[in-house]
Design an enzyme around this catalytic site. Structure first.
Site, PDB file in Angstrom:
ATOM      1  N   HIS A  37      65.040  10.946  32.772  1.00  0.00           N
ATOM      2  CA  HIS A  37      64.645  12.007  33.705  1.00  0.00           C
ATOM      3  C   HIS A  37      64.221  13.226  32.896  1.00  0.00           C
ATOM      4  O   HIS A  37      64.904  13.608  31.951  1.00  0.00           O
ATOM      5  CB  HIS A  37      65.849  12.361  34.586  1.00  0.00           C
ATOM      6  CG  HIS A  37      65.527  13.291  35.705  1.00  0.00           C
ATOM      7  ND1 HIS A  37      65.314  14.643  35.515  1.00  0.00           N
ATOM      8  CD2 HIS A  37      65.366  13.077  37.031  1.00  0.00           C
ATOM      9  CE1 HIS A  37      65.040  15.214  36.688  1.00  0.00           C
ATOM     10  NE2 HIS A  37      65.063  14.284  37.621  1.00  0.00           N
ATOM     11  N   CYS A  47      59.590  12.638  37.550  1.00  0.00           N
ATOM     12  CA  CYS A  47      60.084  13.603  38.535  1.00  0.00           C
ATOM     13  C   CYS A  47      59.043  14.705  38.701  1.00  0.00           C
ATOM     14  O   CYS A  47      58.904  15.573  37.834  1.00  0.00           O
ATOM     15  CB  CYS A  47      61.421  14.184  38.104  1.00  0.00           C
ATOM     16  SG  CYS A  47      62.011  15.444  39.259  1.00  0.00           S
ATOM     17  N   ASP A 104      62.865  13.499  46.529  1.00  0.00           N
ATOM     18  CA  ASP A 104      63.865  14.194  45.730  1.00  0.00           C
ATOM     19  C   ASP A 104      64.199  15.493  46.437  1.00  0.00           C
ATOM     20  O   ASP A 104      63.317  16.319  46.676  1.00  0.00           O
ATOM     21  CB  ASP A 104      63.308  14.448  44.332  1.00  0.00           C
ATOM     22  CG  ASP A 104      64.391  14.885  43.366  1.00  0.00           C
ATOM     23  OD1 ASP A 104      65.583  14.660  43.652  1.00  0.00           O
ATOM     24  OD2 ASP A 104      64.044  15.456  42.316  1.00  0.00           O
ATOM     25  N   HIS A 105      65.429  15.651  46.795  1.00  0.00           N
ATOM     26  CA  HIS A 105      65.922  16.849  47.491  1.00  0.00           C
ATOM     27  C   HIS A 105      65.196  17.028  48.827  1.00  0.00           C
ATOM     28  O   HIS A 105      64.246  16.310  49.139  1.00  0.00           O
ATOM     29  CB  HIS A 105      65.766  18.133  46.656  1.00  0.00           C
ATOM     30  CG  HIS A 105      66.313  18.008  45.279  1.00  0.00           C
ATOM     31  ND1 HIS A 105      66.117  18.948  44.305  1.00  0.00           N
ATOM     32  CD2 HIS A 105      67.067  17.040  44.695  1.00  0.00           C
ATOM     33  CE1 HIS A 105      66.714  18.570  43.190  1.00  0.00           C
ATOM     34  NE2 HIS A 105      67.292  17.409  43.405  1.00  0.00           N
ATOM     35  N   TYR A 112      70.721  17.488  48.980  1.00  0.00           N
ATOM     36  CA  TYR A 112      70.848  16.111  49.454  1.00  0.00           C
ATOM     37  C   TYR A 112      71.264  16.050  50.925  1.00  0.00           C
ATOM     38  O   TYR A 112      72.258  15.443  51.304  1.00  0.00           O
ATOM     39  CB  TYR A 112      71.786  15.328  48.533  1.00  0.00           C
ATOM     40  CG  TYR A 112      71.115  15.103  47.188  1.00  0.00           C
ATOM     41  CD1 TYR A 112      70.240  14.040  47.007  1.00  0.00           C
ATOM     42  CD2 TYR A 112      71.295  15.990  46.129  1.00  0.00           C
ATOM     43  CE1 TYR A 112      69.583  13.848  45.795  1.00  0.00           C
ATOM     44  CE2 TYR A 112      70.638  15.805  44.914  1.00  0.00           C
ATOM     45  CZ  TYR A 112      69.780  14.727  44.764  1.00  0.00           C
ATOM     46  OH  TYR A 112      69.120  14.544  43.581  1.00  0.00           O
ATOM     47  N   HIS A 152      60.570  10.337  41.327  1.00  0.00           N
ATOM     48  CA  HIS A 152      61.156  11.363  42.207  1.00  0.00           C
ATOM     49  C   HIS A 152      59.996  12.181  42.752  1.00  0.00           C
ATOM     50  O   HIS A 152      59.274  12.797  41.966  1.00  0.00           O
ATOM     51  CB  HIS A 152      62.035  12.334  41.405  1.00  0.00           C
ATOM     52  CG  HIS A 152      63.364  11.786  41.006  1.00  0.00           C
ATOM     53  ND1 HIS A 152      64.284  12.533  40.308  1.00  0.00           N
ATOM     54  CD2 HIS A 152      63.948  10.584  41.224  1.00  0.00           C
ATOM     55  CE1 HIS A 152      65.373  11.805  40.106  1.00  0.00           C
ATOM     56  NE2 HIS A 152      65.193  10.623  40.641  1.00  0.00           N
TER      57      HIS A 152
HETATM   58  C1  DNO Z   1      68.902  16.199  40.556  1.00  0.00           C
HETATM   59  C2  DNO Z   1      68.695  14.970  39.824  1.00  0.00           C
HETATM   60  C3  DNO Z   1      69.348  14.933  38.468  1.00  0.00           C
HETATM   61  C4  DNO Z   1      69.180  13.553  37.877  1.00  0.00           C
HETATM   62  C5  DNO Z   1      69.735  13.376  36.498  1.00  0.00           C
HETATM   63  C6  DNO Z   1      69.353  12.054  35.951  1.00  0.00           C
HETATM   64  O1  DNO Z   1      68.731  16.237  41.724  1.00  0.00           O
HETATM   65  O2  DNO Z   1      67.350  14.692  39.745  1.00  0.00           O
HETATM   66  O3  DNO Z   1      70.707  15.234  38.582  1.00  0.00           O
HETATM   67  O4  DNO Z   1      69.864  12.642  38.688  1.00  0.00           O
HETATM   68  O5  DNO Z   1      69.293  14.356  35.667  1.00  0.00           O
HETATM   69  O6  DNO Z   1      70.233  11.723  34.927  1.00  0.00           O
END
Ligand code: DNO
Length: 384
Positions: free
Chosen positions: A235, A273, A345-346, A362, A300
């Site tokens: 990530h 991401c 993501d989020h 989340y 993501h």
């Molecule tokens: C946040 C996530 C991070 C991710 C880690 C992967 O929302 O994208 O916490 O899970 O960095 O190791």
């Protein structure tokens, strides 16, 4: 055409959001981790199977492990790094034996993802934000890190000082808590004292040393992952620049290229991401997704609106500075017909989310909206 598989991050049985709700939101894949296991310990087959059973009995599929965390001892290459590495490989073997083949991890020092405000108002709810003045105020006036003031523009330090003066004791405490108590998925939480101690373990580690530690990890893990049929995905740094004087080495296009080049195996892949990468203006996401597609094994999808000095807030999934449609299109037309898990993501804490408990970023309704928008876009792109 790579088939993008709509997935959803679930924190396991303690997540206030239920698998049935996730299914109703339209997700097919589940992204989860065994958060109950201490960072550095071995994930046993029994525990993996138990989680897997729980997910599959809800009619869902455990598509990605996020995260199998890399312990600070490996990141700093300390005296017990080799033991930790052995445990890491054993966990990978156990995951492979249970049929789980995509693993996400990060190599950010001390802190995982970082925000300074978890409640920026947006229509119908709130979103997460990182404001440079708040980060600098924390660094210079709460943490009082040596050399902090000299590491920023004088103008920014002044703005941070002015901002800090407006905060009462409770607001100062809340700023510190936002940074130190860890956001969901982070494996560590700290008091100010513990945090100073954790930062000091990097005093002698330059960005170049830290990169050596990452590459040592890649060389130790990727050949075995390849044999096991596992795809590892790193990530990117969030935010994608050095914070609080710590080295950050997975932030730019050059950083990503260096990671994949160092160990030239499919197993050595990326978690793309969009939110993290788009938090710097010099990352051209569509170009990167096109160039690195064959090593992108997990996605993501999130958007940000950038501000001054590295500030940003998490905007709607399809509104912001990241070209989400361009990235999806690049991945969908990468010439393969593999299944590629993505997750919204989020999401905003939206409408009824305000009356429910959920982890920052989340939420149920906010992410449901994000997933619906992204799925609409995906179908539209496939159709056209
Ligand atoms: C946040 C996530 C991070 C991710 C880690 C992967 O929302 O994208 O916490 O899970 O960095 O190791």
């Amino acid at each position: 055409m790579a088939q993008l598989l709509p997935s959803w991050r679930w924190y396991g049985p303690q997540d206030p959001i239920q698998l049935l709700e996730i299914k109703a939101a339209g997700a097919k894949g589940i992204v989860t981790a065994l958060h109950q296991i201490e960072n550095g310990a071995i994930w046993t087959k029994a525990e993996i199977q138990e989680r897997n059973k729980e997910v599959s009995s809800a009619g869902l599929h455990w598509s990605v492990v996020e995260s199998l965390p890399v312990h600070e001892g490996i990141k700093t290459n300390n005296a017990v790094a080799s033991v930790l590495l052995k445990n890491y490989l054993l966990s990978l073997e156990n995951l492979a034996a249970c049929g789980i083949d995509t693993i996400c991890y990060n190599f950010m020092p001390v802190l995982d993802w970082t925000r300074t405000n978890l409640q920026k108002p947006v229509p119908g709810g709130t979103t997460l934000e990182l404001r440079a003045v708040e980060l600098v105020a924390f660094d210079c006036f709460l943490l009082e890190r040596e050399g902090a003031k000299a590491s920023y523009d004088a103008e920014l330090v002044q703005a941070a000082a002015d901002y800090f003066d407006t905060l009462d004791a409770a607001q100062r405490e809340s700023l510190a808590a936002t940074l130190l108590l860890g956001l969901p998925g982070s494996e560590e939480t700290y008091s100010l004292e513990e945090f100073r101690a954790a930062l000091s373990t990097y005093d002698h580690i330059s960005a170049a040393n830290f990169r050596e530690n990452l590459f040592r990890f890649l060389e130790a893990v990727m050949p075995r992952a390849q044999e096991l049929g596992i795809k590892m995905t790193i990530h990117p740094d969030d935010p994608p620049y050095s914070v609080l004087g710590l080295p950050r080495i997975v932030s730019t296009a050059e950083d990503l290229r260096a990671v994949v080049k160092t160990v030239d195996l499919t197993a050595n892949g990326l978690c793309f991401c969009t939110g993290s990468l788009a938090s710097r203006a010099d990352n051209d996401l569509v170009t990167l997704a096109t160039e690195l597609a064959e090593r992108i094994h997990f996605v993501h999808l999130r958007n940000v609106q950038r501000g001054a000095h590295g500030s940003f807030f998490e905007s709607g999934h399809l509104q912001g500075d990241a070209d989400i449609a361009g990235v999806m299109k690049a991945l969908m037309t990468d010439g393969t017909d593999r299944s590629l898990a993505y997750r919204p993501d989020h999401g905003f804490k939206l409408l009824d989310d305000q009356n429910r408990t959920s982890y920052p970023g989340y939420s149920l309704y906010g992410r449901l909206r994000g997933l619906a928008e992204l799925e609409g876009l995906r179908h539209g792109l496939a159709y056209s």
